[in-house]
Design a protein around this motif. Structure first.
Motif, short mmCIF file in Angstrom:
data_model
loop_
_atom_site.label_atom_id
_atom_site.label_comp_id
_atom_site.label_asym_id
_atom_site.label_seq_id
_atom_site.Cartn_x
_atom_site.Cartn_y
_atom_site.Cartn_z
N ALA A 105 9.96 -19.63 24.52
CA ALA A 105 11.19 -20.29 24.08
C ALA A 105 12.10 -19.40 23.24
O ALA A 105 13.27 -19.72 23.05
CB ALA A 105 10.85 -21.56 23.29
N ALA A 106 11.58 -18.29 22.73
CA ALA A 106 12.39 -17.39 21.91
C ALA A 106 11.79 -16.00 21.95
O ALA A 106 10.56 -15.84 21.90
CB ALA A 106 12.47 -17.88 20.47
N ASN A 107 12.65 -14.99 22.05
CA ASN A 107 12.24 -13.58 21.98
C ASN A 107 11.15 -13.21 22.97
O ASN A 107 10.25 -12.43 22.65
CB ASN A 107 11.79 -13.24 20.55
CG ASN A 107 12.89 -13.43 19.54
OD1 ASN A 107 14.03 -13.02 19.77
ND2 ASN A 107 12.58 -14.08 18.44
N CYS A 137 14.89 -19.56 27.01
CA CYS A 137 15.06 -20.25 25.73
C CYS A 137 15.38 -21.73 25.96
O CYS A 137 16.44 -22.22 25.57
CB CYS A 137 16.15 -19.57 24.90
SG CYS A 137 17.71 -19.28 25.77
N GLN A 161 19.23 -10.87 23.19
CA GLN A 161 20.27 -11.88 23.03
C GLN A 161 21.17 -11.94 24.25
O GLN A 161 21.57 -13.02 24.69
CB GLN A 161 21.10 -11.57 21.78
CG GLN A 161 22.09 -12.68 21.41
CD GLN A 161 21.40 -13.97 21.06
OE1 GLN A 161 20.55 -14.01 20.18
NE2 GLN A 161 21.75 -15.05 21.77
N GLU A 171 19.34 -13.77 27.06
CA GLU A 171 19.28 -15.21 26.80
C GLU A 171 20.65 -15.87 27.00
O GLU A 171 20.74 -16.96 27.57
CB GLU A 171 18.75 -15.47 25.39
CG GLU A 171 17.29 -15.11 25.21
CD GLU A 171 16.76 -15.44 23.83
OE1 GLU A 171 17.50 -16.07 23.03
OE2 GLU A 171 15.60 -15.08 23.54
N THR A 213 21.45 -18.61 29.82
CA THR A 213 21.98 -19.89 29.35
C THR A 213 23.26 -20.26 30.09
O THR A 213 23.47 -21.43 30.44
CB THR A 213 22.25 -19.83 27.83
OG1 THR A 213 21.00 -19.65 27.15
CG2 THR A 213 22.91 -21.11 27.33
N ARG A 231 17.00 -24.38 23.46
CA ARG A 231 18.45 -24.22 23.33
C ARG A 231 19.18 -25.01 24.41
O ARG A 231 20.20 -25.65 24.15
CB ARG A 231 18.80 -22.73 23.41
CG ARG A 231 20.28 -22.40 23.42
CD ARG A 231 20.48 -20.89 23.50
NE ARG A 231 21.88 -20.52 23.66
CZ ARG A 231 22.32 -19.27 23.80
NH1 ARG A 231 21.44 -18.27 23.78
NH2 ARG A 231 23.60 -19.02 23.95
#
Length: 345
Positions: free
Chosen positions: A224-226, A232, A188, A191, A195, A235
């Motif tokens: 796109a995730a994890n 990501c 997290q 990401e 971002t 998002r």
């Protein structure tokens, strides 16, 4: 979008005379126009931390005091070809630091043994400011149609953050955190920090010139995730930071055998679904891998198959990688109008 990535030094001779450089630019763009391309994606910075444009921020400029990319943009506009400069964002030497990381080794991501990687850390605030200043300089100086971020990600290997970011992360951990919880929190954190870099790019390019588009190259839906690279991108689309996304179409028979087209279609349709699921989908194109480290095409028919499958998957365009490797197939593609007629199959 009918475009191609363009490595300037493979087409415009760095040691050529001004006339030779002008001739190379005009010859390439005349072919872009006649084949039906409506955009060019020239690399303005490279993976070794060098610059192809007249930069005040990079120590190494491939063309020295000359600025053939300014001429490329002028000539492209005369032909109504849109120009999207491509920036290699975090990569700066790959395994070992080069470029700006020589001046600021503390900005680098690190190998597991603590030695610096040739990647700028997206989690370092000062590094982010410098990266974004490159985009700001290019937009203000050249007034392009948009900016494309390549390598907008972490390195795809186990790594350590830069020391300052690592300290911030450790300080944020709750007491008695388990290894599993720490791993999830690190994902997290990565990401969120990446971002923030994309947000800063979005803010900078729009402030530098209203209407400038921001796009990225992505490996596709599976990151796109994890994912280790923390890219990501749905998002970023949902948050309004991006105006276009170019996803990898590097699924070749050489690597994947007879299932390559099935894999290509599945990835493209998944990317389309993710884009639509954001609630504010942006134009989504695919990177056509003419010749890559993942494989290559062997005929104009191979290219035609990818274009047909992409159109069926409802993609909005394609970007060939790269121009110089596409040239051997263009005569045949021109005869059948495959470039000009995409996506109307």
């Amino acid at each position: 979008l009918r475009a191609s990535y363009f490595h300037p030094n493979r087409v415009i001779p760095p040691n050529g005379t001004p006339q030779e450089q002008t001739t190379a630019i005009r010859t390439a763009l005349d072919r872009f126009e006649s084949s039906g391309f409506n955009a060019i994606f020239p690399y303005f910075t490279g993976s070794s931390g060098d610059a192809y444009y007249s930069s005040t921020l990079h120590a190494t400029r491939v063309y020295g005091e000359r600025d053939p990319l300014a001429e490329l943009i002028r000539e492209a506009r005369q032909r109504r070809i849109h120009v999207y400069p491509v920036l290699c964002v975090t990569v700066c030497g790959n395994d070992a630091p080069t470029g700006i990381l020589k001046e600021h080794p503390d900005w680098a991501l690190r190998h597991l043994d603590g030695s610096p990687l040739g990647y700028v850390s997206p989690a370092h605030p000062e590094a982010r400011k410098w990266l974004v200043s490159v985009a700001d300089e290019i937009v203000r100086k050249y007034q392009p149609d948009g900016i494309i971020l390549d390598y907008i990600r972490y390195h795809n290997r186990p790594l350590l953050l830069d020391p300052a970011a690592d300290q911030r992360f450790l300080a944020s951990l709750p007491a008695e955190v388990t290894p599993e919880q720490e791993k999830a929190l690190m994902q997290q954190f990565k990401e969120d920090e990446l971002t923030e870099l994309v947000r800063l790019y979005s803010e900078a390019v729009r402030n530098a010139r209203s209407g400038t588009l921001l796009g990225i190259y992505s490996w596709g839906p599976h990151v796109a995730a994890n994912h280790q690279i923390a890219q990501c991108w749905p998002r970023w689309v949902k948050d309004g930071y991006l105006d276009l996304v170019n996803v990898s179409g590097y699924y070749h028979h050489d690597k994947y055998g007879d299932k390559y087209l099935e894999m290509f279609e599945q990835k493209m349709r998944s990317a389309v679904e993710l884009n639509r699921g954001t609630g504010r989908p942006v134009p989504l194109s695919f990177a056509l891998g003419v010749e890559t480290s993942h494989g290559k095409v062997h005929s104009a028919d191979d290219i035609r198959i990818y274009l047909n499958k992409a159109a069926e998957s409802q993609l909005d365009g394609f970007v060939a990688f790269t121009w110089n490797t596409l040239l051997p197939y263009l005569d045949e593609l021109d005869q059948t109008g495959d470039i000009r007629n995409f996506p109307d199959r």
